[in-house]
Design a protein around this motif. Structure first.
Motif, PDB file in Angstrom:
ATOM      1  N   UNK A 145       0.826  -1.214   0.000  1.00  0.00           N
ATOM      2  CA  UNK A 145       0.000   0.000   0.000  1.00  0.00           C
ATOM      3  C   UNK A 145       0.859   1.262   0.000  1.00  0.00           C
ATOM      4  N   UNK A 146       1.868   1.296   0.862  1.00  0.00           N
ATOM      5  CA  UNK A 146       2.640   2.523   1.046  1.00  0.00           C
ATOM      6  C   UNK A 146       3.793   2.688   0.057  1.00  0.00           C
ATOM      7  N   UNK A 147       4.295   1.596  -0.516  1.00  0.00           N
ATOM      8  CA  UNK A 147       5.436   1.669  -1.428  1.00  0.00           C
ATOM      9  C   UNK A 147       5.162   0.880  -2.702  1.00  0.00           C
ATOM     10  N   UNK A 148       4.137   1.280  -3.459  1.00  0.00           N
ATOM     11  CA  UNK A 148       3.773   0.512  -4.656  1.00  0.00           C
ATOM     12  C   UNK A 148       4.866   0.534  -5.734  1.00  0.00           C
ATOM     13  N   UNK A 149       5.779   1.477  -5.638  1.00  0.00           N
ATOM     14  CA  UNK A 149       6.830   1.609  -6.648  1.00  0.00           C
ATOM     15  C   UNK A 149       7.947   0.572  -6.513  1.00  0.00           C
ATOM     16  N   UNK A 150       8.006  -0.124  -5.400  1.00  0.00           N
ATOM     17  CA  UNK A 150       9.066  -1.117  -5.209  1.00  0.00           C
ATOM     18  C   UNK A 150       8.894  -2.277  -6.197  1.00  0.00           C
ATOM     19  N   UNK A 151       9.994  -2.889  -6.645  1.00  0.00           N
ATOM     20  CA  UNK A 151       9.890  -3.996  -7.610  1.00  0.00           C
ATOM     21  C   UNK A 151       9.200  -5.227  -7.028  1.00  0.00           C
ATOM     22  N   UNK A 152       9.300  -5.410  -5.720  1.00  0.00           N
ATOM     23  CA  UNK A 152       8.586  -6.466  -5.005  1.00  0.00           C
ATOM     24  C   UNK A 152       8.516  -6.023  -3.548  1.00  0.00           C
ATOM     25  N   UNK A 153       7.860  -6.799  -2.731  1.00  0.00           N
ATOM     26  CA  UNK A 153       7.668  -6.398  -1.337  1.00  0.00           C
ATOM     27  C   UNK A 153       8.202  -7.453  -0.372  1.00  0.00           C
ATOM     28  N   UNK A 154       9.254  -8.140  -0.820  1.00  0.00           N
ATOM     29  CA  UNK A 154       9.950  -9.087   0.049  1.00  0.00           C
ATOM     30  C   UNK A 154      10.611  -8.326   1.187  1.00  0.00           C
ATOM     31  N   UNK A 155      10.870  -9.026   2.267  1.00  0.00           N
ATOM     32  CA  UNK A 155      11.449  -8.402   3.446  1.00  0.00           C
ATOM     33  C   UNK A 155      12.774  -7.710   3.139  1.00  0.00           C
TER      34      UNK A 155
ATOM     35  N   UNK B 206      13.206  -3.691   3.425  1.00  0.00           N
ATOM     36  CA  UNK B 206      14.209  -3.262   4.398  1.00  0.00           C
ATOM     37  C   UNK B 206      15.259  -2.377   3.735  1.00  0.00           C
ATOM     38  N   UNK B 207      15.759  -2.801   2.603  1.00  0.00           N
ATOM     39  CA  UNK B 207      16.766  -2.024   1.887  1.00  0.00           C
ATOM     40  C   UNK B 207      16.229  -0.656   1.478  1.00  0.00           C
ATOM     41  N   UNK B 208      15.007  -0.623   0.959  1.00  0.00           N
ATOM     42  CA  UNK B 208      14.409   0.641   0.521  1.00  0.00           C
ATOM     43  C   UNK B 208      14.233   1.623   1.676  1.00  0.00           C
ATOM     44  N   UNK B 209      14.004   1.100   2.883  1.00  0.00           N
ATOM     45  CA  UNK B 209      13.788   1.962   4.053  1.00  0.00           C
ATOM     46  C   UNK B 209      15.059   2.193   4.863  1.00  0.00           C
TER      47      UNK B 209
END
Length: 177
Positions: free
Chosen positions: A120-130, A134-137
């Motif tokens: 929901x909060x980071x739809x731009x990420x390539x995937x939402x694996x942990x 974690x890396x994106x944040x």
């Protein structure tokens, strides 16, 4: 925010084959306590699972059975307690299946999936694996698929999301288990 985070690793695709578990306690957005245990699943291991988490059958020979681990953490699973996990359907399923395997009644608690909040909060990420979230944040994920490290990372993800988007944006995603 006040919540607990949990993570399981399993010996195989069988949900009741927990080989490790971690719980961290977060109060006022601060990690205040942590728990980790290996678990003897009393079952065979799938080589793929060993490859993922690195836990070998020999590592859990003398580990406690899940009912003994449960005695140490069950106080956290109450109807008004928020329990989060990254991929919560998996971890909730492991908890329920393992408790059922030992004939222990499953508790009711509030659940939140940080995969779902991250989508929901980071739809731009390539995937939402942990590891990706974690890396994106900017969250250090020391050893991915170590239950304690994964639990700490999931807790930090939710704290970051609460700070960035507010608790009111997160509350609608909470489910009763």
């Amino acid at each position: 925010m006040n919540f607990i985070a949990m993570d399981f690793e399993t010996a195989s695709a069988v949900r009741s084959s927990a080989v490790s578990m971690a719980v961290v306690v977060v109060r006022d957005n601060q990690l205040v306590d942590e728990f980790y245990s290996l678990i003897n699943p009393q079952t065979t291991f799938n080589p793929r699972n060993i490859q993922i988490h690195g836990i070998q059958p020999a590592d859990v020979v003398d580990a406690p059975l899940f009912p003994d681990v449960w005695q140490q953490i069950k106080q956290f699973y109450t109807p008004d307690q928020l329990v989060i996990a990254h991929n919560a359907p998996f971890d909730n399923g492991v908890l329920r299946a393992t408790l059922d395997h030992y004939g222990v009644a499953a508790p009711h608690y509030l659940s939140l999936d940080t995969v779902r909040t991250s989508r929901r909060f980071y739809p731009e990420l390539p995937n939402h694996r942990l590891n990706t979230v974690s890396s994106a944040l900017g969250i250090d994920l020391l050893h991915h698929h170590n239950a304690l490290d994964d639990t700490v990372a999931a807790a930090q993800i939710l704290v970051t999301q609460a700070e960035q988007f507010g608790v009111d944006q997160i509350k609608p995603l909470v489910k009763v288990i």
